[in-house]
Write a protein that holds these residues in place. Sequence first.
Motif, PDB file in Angstrom:
ATOM      1  N   LEU A  14       3.512  -5.246  50.199  1.00  0.00           N
ATOM      2  CA  LEU A  14       4.156  -4.706  49.005  1.00  0.00           C
ATOM      3  C   LEU A  14       4.211  -3.180  49.057  1.00  0.00           C
ATOM      4  CD1 LEU A  14       2.667  -6.968  46.181  1.00  0.00           C
ATOM      5  CD2 LEU A  14       4.712  -7.304  47.580  1.00  0.00           C
ATOM      6  N   VAL A  15       3.138  -2.569  49.535  1.00  0.00           N
ATOM      7  CA  VAL A  15       3.120  -1.110  49.667  1.00  0.00           C
ATOM      8  C   VAL A  15       4.170  -0.657  50.672  1.00  0.00           C
ATOM      9  CG1 VAL A  15       1.752   0.855  50.473  1.00  0.00           C
ATOM     10  CG2 VAL A  15       0.724  -0.852  48.964  1.00  0.00           C
ATOM     11  N   TRP A  16       4.284  -1.376  51.773  1.00  0.00           N
ATOM     12  CA  TRP A  16       5.265  -1.025  52.804  1.00  0.00           C
ATOM     13  C   TRP A  16       6.683  -1.131  52.268  1.00  0.00           C
ATOM     14  CZ3 TRP A  16       5.083   1.133  57.522  1.00  0.00           C
ATOM     15  CH2 TRP A  16       6.255   1.089  58.297  1.00  0.00           C
ATOM     16  N   ILE A  17       6.978  -2.224  51.564  1.00  0.00           N
ATOM     17  CA  ILE A  17       8.315  -2.415  51.006  1.00  0.00           C
ATOM     18  C   ILE A  17       8.654  -1.314  50.004  1.00  0.00           C
ATOM     19  CG2 ILE A  17       9.669  -3.901  49.469  1.00  0.00           C
ATOM     20  CD1 ILE A  17       8.392  -6.282  50.826  1.00  0.00           C
ATOM     21  N   THR A  18       7.680  -0.957  49.185  1.00  0.00           N
ATOM     22  CA  THR A  18       7.929  -0.019  48.092  1.00  0.00           C
ATOM     23  C   THR A  18       8.058   1.419  48.568  1.00  0.00           C
ATOM     24  OG1 THR A  18       6.696  -1.468  46.599  1.00  0.00           O
ATOM     25  CG2 THR A  18       7.079   0.789  45.869  1.00  0.00           C
ATOM     26  N   PHE A  19       7.205   1.833  49.490  1.00  0.00           N
ATOM     27  CA  PHE A  19       7.119   3.256  49.817  1.00  0.00           C
ATOM     28  C   PHE A  19       7.636   3.622  51.208  1.00  0.00           C
ATOM     29  CE2 PHE A  19       3.698   2.493  46.694  1.00  0.00           C
ATOM     30  CZ  PHE A  19       4.120   3.367  45.703  1.00  0.00           C
ATOM     31  N   PRO A 119       8.442 -11.116  48.606  1.00  0.00           N
ATOM     32  CA  PRO A 119       6.971 -10.999  48.716  1.00  0.00           C
ATOM     33  C   PRO A 119       6.304 -10.745  47.366  1.00  0.00           C
ATOM     34  CG  PRO A 119       8.058  -9.734  50.445  1.00  0.00           C
ATOM     35  CD  PRO A 119       9.124 -10.144  49.488  1.00  0.00           C
ATOM     36  N   TRP A 120       6.986 -10.034  46.471  1.00  0.00           N
ATOM     37  CA  TRP A 120       6.428  -9.794  45.145  1.00  0.00           C
ATOM     38  C   TRP A 120       6.318 -11.097  44.358  1.00  0.00           C
ATOM     39  CZ3 TRP A 120       4.742  -5.104  43.073  1.00  0.00           C
ATOM     40  CH2 TRP A 120       4.948  -3.992  43.882  1.00  0.00           C
ATOM     41  N   GLN A 121       7.354 -11.935  44.458  1.00  0.00           N
ATOM     42  CA  GLN A 121       7.297 -13.243  43.805  1.00  0.00           C
ATOM     43  C   GLN A 121       6.208 -14.112  44.418  1.00  0.00           C
ATOM     44  OE1 GLN A 121      11.372 -14.409  44.486  1.00  0.00           O
ATOM     45  NE2 GLN A 121      11.996 -13.831  42.411  1.00  0.00           N
ATOM     46  N   MET A 122       6.070 -14.063  45.725  1.00  0.00           N
ATOM     47  CA  MET A 122       5.029 -14.831  46.404  1.00  0.00           C
ATOM     48  C   MET A 122       3.654 -14.377  45.944  1.00  0.00           C
ATOM     49  SD  MET A 122       6.717 -14.800  50.227  1.00  0.00           S
ATOM     50  CE  MET A 122       5.420 -15.757  50.999  1.00  0.00           C
ATOM     51  N   ILE A 161       4.671  -7.981  36.862  1.00  0.00           N
ATOM     52  CA  ILE A 161       4.517  -7.694  38.294  1.00  0.00           C
ATOM     53  C   ILE A 161       5.879  -7.432  38.921  1.00  0.00           C
ATOM     54  CG2 ILE A 161       3.870  -8.674  40.530  1.00  0.00           C
ATOM     55  CD1 ILE A 161       1.593 -10.127  39.107  1.00  0.00           C
ATOM     56  N   MET A 162       6.869  -8.247  38.566  1.00  0.00           N
ATOM     57  CA  MET A 162       8.215  -8.053  39.099  1.00  0.00           C
ATOM     58  C   MET A 162       8.841  -6.774  38.556  1.00  0.00           C
ATOM     59  SD  MET A 162       8.333 -10.479  41.169  1.00  0.00           S
ATOM     60  CE  MET A 162       9.984 -10.066  41.747  1.00  0.00           C
ATOM     61  N   ASP A 163       8.563  -6.429  37.308  1.00  0.00           N
ATOM     62  CA  ASP A 163       9.070  -5.179  36.737  1.00  0.00           C
ATOM     63  C   ASP A 163       8.487  -3.977  37.460  1.00  0.00           C
ATOM     64  OD1 ASP A 163      10.538  -6.587  34.898  1.00  0.00           O
ATOM     65  OD2 ASP A 163       9.081  -6.364  33.275  1.00  0.00           O
ATOM     66  N   LEU A 164       7.233  -4.078  37.877  1.00  0.00           N
ATOM     67  CA  LEU A 164       6.588  -2.981  38.590  1.00  0.00           C
ATOM     68  C   LEU A 164       7.327  -2.688  39.880  1.00  0.00           C
ATOM     69  CD1 LEU A 164       4.229  -1.001  38.739  1.00  0.00           C
ATOM     70  CD2 LEU A 164       2.909  -2.789  39.888  1.00  0.00           C
ATOM     71  N   TRP A 165       7.702  -3.750  40.600  1.00  0.00           N
ATOM     72  CA  TRP A 165       8.500  -3.557  41.812  1.00  0.00           C
ATOM     73  C   TRP A 165       9.832  -2.912  41.476  1.00  0.00           C
ATOM     74  CZ3 TRP A 165      13.153  -6.379  42.262  1.00  0.00           C
ATOM     75  CH2 TRP A 165      13.895  -6.098  43.412  1.00  0.00           C
ATOM     76  N   TYR A 166      10.473  -3.364  40.432  1.00  0.00           N
ATOM     77  CA  TYR A 166      11.796  -2.872  40.070  1.00  0.00           C
ATOM     78  C   TYR A 166      11.769  -1.381  39.732  1.00  0.00           C
ATOM     79  CZ  TYR A 166      16.065  -2.183  37.364  1.00  0.00           C
ATOM     80  OH  TYR A 166      17.249  -1.694  36.877  1.00  0.00           O
ATOM     81  N   VAL A 167      10.824  -0.973  38.891  1.00  0.00           N
ATOM     82  CA  VAL A 167      10.816   0.427  38.459  1.00  0.00           C
ATOM     83  C   VAL A 167      10.448   1.359  39.608  1.00  0.00           C
ATOM     84  CG1 VAL A 167      10.308  -0.158  36.061  1.00  0.00           C
ATOM     85  CG2 VAL A 167       8.416   0.296  37.636  1.00  0.00           C
TER      86      VAL A 167
END
Length: 233
Positions: A14-19, A119-122, A161-167
């Motif tokens: 998740l960190v890799w995808i986000t940043f 991955p966030w949904q998983m 959790i999904m909103d966190l990824w989105y923002v």
Amino acid sequence: MGYAISIGVFVLCLVWITFFNGDQHYLILSFICLAASMLPFYWHFETRESEAREIVFLAVLATVAALGRVAMAAVPDVKPTSFVIVMTGLTLGPEAGFIVGSTSAVVSNLFLGQGPWTPWQMFAWGAMGISAGLIRNFKIAHNRYFLAILGLVYGFLFGWIMDLWYVMVYVQPLNIKTFIAAYLASFYFDLAHGVTTAILLYLFYQSWYRIITRFKYKYGLAGVQDEINQQSF
């Protein structure tokens, strides 16, 4: 121990995808997360006797959860997926709940579309299965009114959790106002998810619990044979 390692792998993905622009490799990372979600099962496979029927039963539950989401795709967030995942955790334990939760996300997205959100949904559904499994030995965890409230809470936690990824990925500029606005925008969808899960848990908990528990004891799933042997001494 096994699912602790899995959560660690999920967080790194998740960190890799986000940043680190990992959305270009989301499919690879999704399958890495899927492999990580199987670690708890393999961990126990090495420490106790596990049979093919246990794998098949978990696969059936994951398929039911995934198909429930696909079948209701036209109605946003009104899906039985979370119900199946919570029931798996409550009856078979945290490892099984995590496996079914994370697997159902990636399987359903084979039909609905893979993306950096997978991955966030998983992670979100896997965490839901773990938490349900961790409270299964408490008496209140099998009270229908408590489960209805829990289902409502799960709906919002999943959405947050999904909103966190989105923002973190899409909201610019990211500040307290835009952050709150993004979360408020998803309120209806989170509410629909939570209410659906709450109603299903309230109405069908007892019947599903009896069915899954019957399979659990009949075929010796989820380490139940070890429990029986311990009780016999």
